[in-house]
Design a protein around this motif. Sequence first.
Motif, PDB file in Angstrom:
ATOM      1  N   GLU A  17      42.345  28.250  36.961  1.00  0.00           N
ATOM      2  CA  GLU A  17      41.929  28.427  35.099  1.00  0.00           C
ATOM      3  C   GLU A  17      42.599  27.105  35.207  1.00  0.00           C
ATOM      4  O   GLU A  17      42.115  26.755  34.313  1.00  0.00           O
ATOM      5  N   ARG A  69      43.143  36.559  42.283  1.00  0.00           N
ATOM      6  CA  ARG A  69      41.449  37.090  41.135  1.00  0.00           C
ATOM      7  C   ARG A  69      40.542  36.260  42.286  1.00  0.00           C
ATOM      8  O   ARG A  69      39.417  36.801  41.922  1.00  0.00           O
ATOM      9  N   GLU A  70      41.163  35.432  42.285  1.00  0.00           N
ATOM     10  CA  GLU A  70      40.040  34.782  43.913  1.00  0.00           C
ATOM     11  C   GLU A  70      39.683  35.982  44.830  1.00  0.00           C
ATOM     12  O   GLU A  70      38.457  36.696  44.956  1.00  0.00           O
ATOM     13  N   GLU A  98      40.246  39.268  44.769  1.00  0.00           N
ATOM     14  CA  GLU A  98      38.894  40.042  43.704  1.00  0.00           C
ATOM     15  C   GLU A  98      38.004  39.926  43.147  1.00  0.00           C
ATOM     16  O   GLU A  98      36.655  40.831  44.086  1.00  0.00           O
ATOM     17  N   GLU A  99      37.360  38.716  42.776  1.00  0.00           N
ATOM     18  CA  GLU A  99      36.148  38.042  42.719  1.00  0.00           C
ATOM     19  C   GLU A  99      35.375  37.738  43.867  1.00  0.00           C
ATOM     20  O   GLU A  99      34.112  38.665  43.740  1.00  0.00           O
ATOM     21  N   GLU A 100      35.144  37.008  44.722  1.00  0.00           N
ATOM     22  CA  GLU A 100      35.105  37.387  45.663  1.00  0.00           C
ATOM     23  C   GLU A 100      34.780  38.630  47.105  1.00  0.00           C
ATOM     24  O   GLU A 100      33.411  38.760  47.238  1.00  0.00           O
ATOM     25  N   GLN A 122      33.536  43.606  43.341  1.00  0.00           N
ATOM     26  CA  GLN A 122      33.119  41.521  43.224  1.00  0.00           C
ATOM     27  C   GLN A 122      33.345  41.450  41.782  1.00  0.00           C
ATOM     28  O   GLN A 122      31.860  42.391  41.238  1.00  0.00           O
ATOM     29  N   HIS A 123      33.418  40.379  41.428  1.00  0.00           N
ATOM     30  CA  HIS A 123      32.955  39.373  40.063  1.00  0.00           C
ATOM     31  C   HIS A 123      32.865  38.263  40.897  1.00  0.00           C
ATOM     32  O   HIS A 123      33.707  37.694  40.262  1.00  0.00           O
ATOM     33  N   LEU A 124      31.300  38.319  40.963  1.00  0.00           N
ATOM     34  CA  LEU A 124      30.926  37.155  41.044  1.00  0.00           C
ATOM     35  C   LEU A 124      30.475  35.696  39.966  1.00  0.00           C
ATOM     36  O   LEU A 124      30.250  36.371  39.383  1.00  0.00           O
ATOM     37  N   ASP A 125      30.791  34.727  40.351  1.00  0.00           N
ATOM     38  CA  ASP A 125      30.172  33.835  39.593  1.00  0.00           C
ATOM     39  C   ASP A 125      28.378  33.604  39.188  1.00  0.00           C
ATOM     40  O   ASP A 125      28.252  34.024  39.822  1.00  0.00           O
ATOM     41  N   GLU A 136      27.386  31.983  42.145  1.00  0.00           N
ATOM     42  CA  GLU A 136      27.562  32.358  43.754  1.00  0.00           C
ATOM     43  C   GLU A 136      26.520  33.440  44.475  1.00  0.00           C
ATOM     44  O   GLU A 136      26.396  34.523  44.095  1.00  0.00           O
TER      45      GLU A 136
END
Length: 181
Positions: A78, A90-91, A93-95, A133-136, A139
């Motif tokens: 970031e 972070r990635e 958990e996000e992905e 997941q916390h996708l952009d 994504e």
Amino acid sequence: MKEFNRINREVVYKGAILDFCKDEIITPKGKNVKWDYLKHKGAAAVIPVMEDGRIIMVRQWRNAIDRFALEIPAGGKESIDEPTIDCAARELEEETGYVADKIEFLNTIVPAIAYSGEKIDIYVAFDLKKTKQHLDPDEEINLEVYSVSELIEMILNNEINDAKTIAAILTYYHKYINNNN
């Protein structure tokens, strides 16, 4: 070896994730040359290892190759100062929708060493716990789970061509699986 000296770097295009630069270099023989350079703030990637030893992979669309690719989770820092271990967590958990109790550094790669300053620190995540997941917004990621041997076979069959994923899986195999041979 004699040094190459950069005497100028001009940003000719500033993008969302990288800057395109024109470098002016003086070679050891005194020749003035111009080289392209992609400036990148860095990235991190992570191998999520499940309790049974299988690895969680992400399949996502990659515009540069105009198709879906199977990869380990990864993403850009970031900020230039963000520690890559934080970026990897972070990635992860996000992905994937998992967090890890234990994350270990594996290696660093420079995927396009001839023209880009991008460095990717690769980590291995253990003791995974399911979250969400916390996708952009742009994504679309599907999760797939494979054994290390299946992934190596896919690499050897040219089904996985992503440099960070290939480097990560083969290094992981030699460091964690086949370290006694």
